[in-house]
Design a protein around this motif. Structure first.
Motif, mmCIF file in Angstrom:
data_model
loop_
_atom_site.group_PDB
_atom_site.id
_atom_site.type_symbol
_atom_site.label_atom_id
_atom_site.label_comp_id
_atom_site.label_asym_id
_atom_site.label_seq_id
_atom_site.Cartn_x
_atom_site.Cartn_y
_atom_site.Cartn_z
ATOM 1 N N ARG A 71 0.806 -1.270 0.070
ATOM 2 C CA ARG A 71 -0.037 -0.115 -0.054
ATOM 3 C C ARG A 71 0.792 1.356 -0.025
ATOM 4 N NH1 ARG A 71 -4.140 -2.319 4.426
ATOM 5 N NH2 ARG A 71 -5.363 -3.548 3.162
ATOM 6 N N SER A 72 1.835 1.214 0.748
ATOM 7 C CA SER A 72 2.828 2.367 0.794
ATOM 8 C C SER A 72 3.786 2.667 -0.261
ATOM 9 C CB SER A 72 3.394 2.715 2.133
ATOM 10 O OG SER A 72 4.364 1.412 2.358
ATOM 11 N N HIS A 73 4.185 1.566 -1.043
ATOM 12 C CA HIS A 73 4.991 1.789 -1.890
ATOM 13 C C HIS A 73 4.830 1.247 -3.295
ATOM 14 C CE1 HIS A 73 7.283 2.445 2.073
ATOM 15 N NE2 HIS A 73 8.015 3.171 1.245
ATOM 16 N N ASP A 74 3.578 0.888 -3.387
ATOM 17 C CA ASP A 74 3.102 0.648 -4.737
ATOM 18 C C ASP A 74 4.011 -0.361 -5.284
ATOM 19 O OD1 ASP A 74 1.475 0.815 -6.954
ATOM 20 O OD2 ASP A 74 2.896 2.091 -8.078
ATOM 21 N N LEU A 75 4.023 -1.639 -4.403
ATOM 22 C CA LEU A 75 4.649 -3.009 -4.955
ATOM 23 C C LEU A 75 3.944 -3.445 -6.346
ATOM 24 C CD1 LEU A 75 5.925 -4.796 -1.994
ATOM 25 C CD2 LEU A 75 7.140 -3.146 -3.338
ATOM 26 N N SER A 76 4.547 -4.231 -7.295
ATOM 27 C CA SER A 76 3.904 -4.628 -8.554
ATOM 28 C C SER A 76 3.147 -5.805 -8.040
ATOM 29 C CB SER A 76 4.768 -5.021 -9.457
ATOM 30 O OG SER A 76 5.547 -6.393 -9.022
ATOM 31 N N GLN A 77 1.935 -6.282 -8.627
ATOM 32 C CA GLN A 77 1.185 -7.305 -8.195
ATOM 33 C C GLN A 77 2.044 -8.589 -8.493
ATOM 34 O OE1 GLN A 77 -1.109 -6.151 -6.350
ATOM 35 N NE2 GLN A 77 -2.664 -7.438 -7.402
ATOM 36 N N GLU A 78 2.978 -8.407 -9.416
ATOM 37 C CA GLU A 78 3.764 -9.535 -9.478
ATOM 38 C C GLU A 78 4.673 -9.965 -8.163
ATOM 39 O OE1 GLU A 78 7.372 -11.543 -12.508
ATOM 40 O OE2 GLU A 78 5.488 -10.270 -13.352
ATOM 41 N N SER A 79 5.023 -9.064 -7.801
ATOM 42 C CA SER A 79 6.038 -9.065 -6.780
ATOM 43 C C SER A 79 5.310 -9.460 -5.253
ATOM 44 C CB SER A 79 6.855 -7.666 -6.522
ATOM 45 O OG SER A 79 7.887 -7.738 -7.382
ATOM 46 N N VAL A 80 4.197 -8.863 -5.258
ATOM 47 C CA VAL A 80 3.494 -8.952 -4.269
ATOM 48 C C VAL A 80 3.239 -10.739 -4.206
ATOM 49 C CG1 VAL A 80 0.951 -8.824 -2.796
ATOM 50 C CG2 VAL A 80 2.391 -6.851 -3.661
ATOM 51 N N LYS A 81 2.472 -11.139 -5.389
ATOM 52 C CA LYS A 81 2.248 -12.495 -5.534
ATOM 53 C C LYS A 81 3.506 -13.470 -5.008
ATOM 54 C CE LYS A 81 0.515 -15.808 -8.842
ATOM 55 N NZ LYS A 81 0.110 -16.136 -10.425
ATOM 56 N N LYS A 82 4.542 -13.077 -5.488
ATOM 57 C CA LYS A 82 5.879 -13.871 -5.402
ATOM 58 C C LYS A 82 6.046 -13.746 -3.770
ATOM 59 C CE LYS A 82 8.324 -13.806 -9.830
ATOM 60 N NZ LYS A 82 7.073 -14.246 -10.377
ATOM 61 N N LEU A 83 5.912 -12.433 -3.165
ATOM 62 C CA LEU A 83 6.133 -12.368 -1.757
ATOM 63 C C LEU A 83 5.365 -13.262 -0.743
ATOM 64 C CD1 LEU A 83 6.905 -8.587 -1.345
ATOM 65 C CD2 LEU A 83 8.314 -10.314 -0.548
ATOM 66 N N ARG A 84 4.232 -13.175 -1.229
ATOM 67 C CA ARG A 84 3.241 -14.271 -0.635
ATOM 68 C C ARG A 84 3.535 -15.499 -0.726
ATOM 69 N NH1 ARG A 84 -0.007 -10.983 2.113
ATOM 70 N NH2 ARG A 84 -0.722 -9.005 1.138
ATOM 71 N N TYR A 85 3.866 -15.908 -2.025
ATOM 72 C CA TYR A 85 4.534 -17.494 -2.149
ATOM 73 C C TYR A 85 5.477 -17.790 -1.323
ATOM 74 C CZ TYR A 85 7.192 -21.127 -4.289
ATOM 75 O OH TYR A 85 7.798 -22.068 -4.492
ATOM 76 N N LEU A 86 6.295 -16.868 -1.209
ATOM 77 C CA LEU A 86 7.555 -17.218 -0.521
ATOM 78 C C LEU A 86 7.426 -17.311 0.921
ATOM 79 C CD1 LEU A 86 10.171 -14.550 -1.974
ATOM 80 C CD2 LEU A 86 9.979 -17.126 -2.368
ATOM 81 N N VAL A 87 6.186 -16.376 1.581
ATOM 82 C CA VAL A 87 5.842 -16.561 2.908
ATOM 83 C C VAL A 87 4.894 -17.683 3.125
ATOM 84 C CG1 VAL A 87 4.737 -15.413 4.807
ATOM 85 C CG2 VAL A 87 6.207 -14.107 3.324
ATOM 86 N N THR A 88 4.150 -18.117 2.198
ATOM 87 C CA THR A 88 3.264 -19.204 2.350
ATOM 88 C C THR A 88 3.956 -20.424 2.397
ATOM 89 O OG1 THR A 88 1.362 -18.142 1.507
ATOM 90 C CG2 THR A 88 1.255 -20.666 1.509
ATOM 91 N N VAL A 89 5.085 -20.688 1.621
ATOM 92 C CA VAL A 89 5.853 -21.690 1.724
ATOM 93 C C VAL A 89 6.589 -21.915 2.902
ATOM 94 C CG1 VAL A 89 7.919 -23.079 0.665
ATOM 95 C CG2 VAL A 89 6.331 -22.041 -0.694
ATOM 96 N N ARG A 90 7.005 -20.655 3.774
ATOM 97 C CA ARG A 90 7.878 -20.683 4.867
ATOM 98 C C ARG A 90 6.833 -21.315 5.813
ATOM 99 N NH1 ARG A 90 6.849 -18.549 9.504
ATOM 100 N NH2 ARG A 90 8.582 -18.264 10.926
ATOM 101 N N ASN A 91 5.712 -20.533 5.816
ATOM 102 C CA ASN A 91 4.674 -20.955 6.894
ATOM 103 C C ASN A 91 4.608 -22.378 6.896
ATOM 104 O OD1 ASN A 91 4.676 -18.436 7.870
ATOM 105 N ND2 ASN A 91 2.637 -17.927 6.787
ATOM 106 N N LYS A 92 4.246 -23.170 5.661
ATOM 107 C CA LYS A 92 4.026 -24.518 5.635
ATOM 108 C C LYS A 92 5.208 -25.194 5.988
ATOM 109 C CE LYS A 92 1.801 -26.510 2.104
ATOM 110 N NZ LYS A 92 1.342 -26.681 0.716
ATOM 111 N N LEU A 93 6.430 -24.948 5.680
ATOM 112 C CA LEU A 93 7.329 -25.510 6.315
ATOM 113 C C LEU A 93 7.709 -25.703 7.711
ATOM 114 C CD1 LEU A 93 9.826 -27.191 4.613
ATOM 115 C CD2 LEU A 93 11.167 -25.121 4.723
ATOM 116 N N VAL A 94 7.562 -24.501 8.198
ATOM 117 C CA VAL A 94 7.561 -24.377 9.595
ATOM 118 C C VAL A 94 6.401 -24.946 10.466
ATOM 119 C CG1 VAL A 94 7.722 -22.471 11.566
ATOM 120 C CG2 VAL A 94 9.065 -22.194 9.337
ATOM 121 N N HIS A 95 5.328 -24.826 10.110
ATOM 122 C CA HIS A 95 4.074 -25.221 10.844
ATOM 123 C C HIS A 95 3.360 -26.429 10.528
ATOM 124 C CE1 HIS A 95 4.432 -21.530 12.999
ATOM 125 N NE2 HIS A 95 4.428 -20.929 11.887
ATOM 126 N N ASP A 96 3.443 -27.079 9.228
ATOM 127 C CA ASP A 96 2.725 -28.332 8.676
ATOM 128 C C ASP A 96 3.552 -29.487 8.885
ATOM 129 O OD1 ASP A 96 1.684 -30.340 7.196
ATOM 130 O OD2 ASP A 96 1.014 -28.942 5.879
#
Length: 135
Positions: A71-96
């Motif tokens: 919201r504050s720095h106008d990241l591209s949708q592609e970068s946001v999608k990749k960031l969310r992918y990286l974090v989701t994989v991290r969460n799965k690896l740590v918690h699943d």
């Protein structure tokens, strides 16, 4: 088990994947999926907090930090999608309990590299224009 190399050109901001130093060519090599994922997401979290003013603290998750910076720095949708992918994989690896390896190491590493490149480019543009990234 494949080895993933992540490259950082000379003179960039603090290096990717936790190496913390600059040289003419720096490669970080991680054979362990847990180390690769945790180091990558820790470095992204640090970059979001220190470079972009994302909120910090134990009650603020990485997805919240991504939303704030988006919201504050106008990241591209592609970068946001990749960031969310990286974090989701991290969460799965740590918690699943049943998720113990990256399904695609090369895709994870490429996603990390592309996101880091965009974030650091935004920091360079902001600092060269005299603007304050976290203001």
């Amino acid at each position: 088990e494949k080895t993933v190399f992540l490259h950082q050109p000379a003179g960039q901001l603090p290096t990717a994947m936790g190496s913390g130093h600059s040289s003419s060519t720096s490669y970080a090599q991680y054979k362990n999926d847990f180390e690769l994922v945790i180091r990558a997401t820790k470095d992204l979290e640090h970059l979001l907090e220190t470079g972009f003013g994302a909120p910090s603290g134990k009650t603020v998750g990485l997805h919240d930090k991504i939303t704030a910076v988006q919201r504050s720095h106008d990241l591209s949708q592609e970068s946001v999608k990749k960031l969310r992918y990286l974090v989701t994989v991290r969460n799965k690896l740590v918690h699943d309990h049943d998720f113990n390896a990256l399904p695609d190491r090369v895709h994870f590493a490429k996603s990390y590299d592309l996101v880091e490149k965009e974030l650091k480019a935004k920091l360079r543009v902001s600092s060269s224009s005299g603007g304050c990234v976290i203001c």
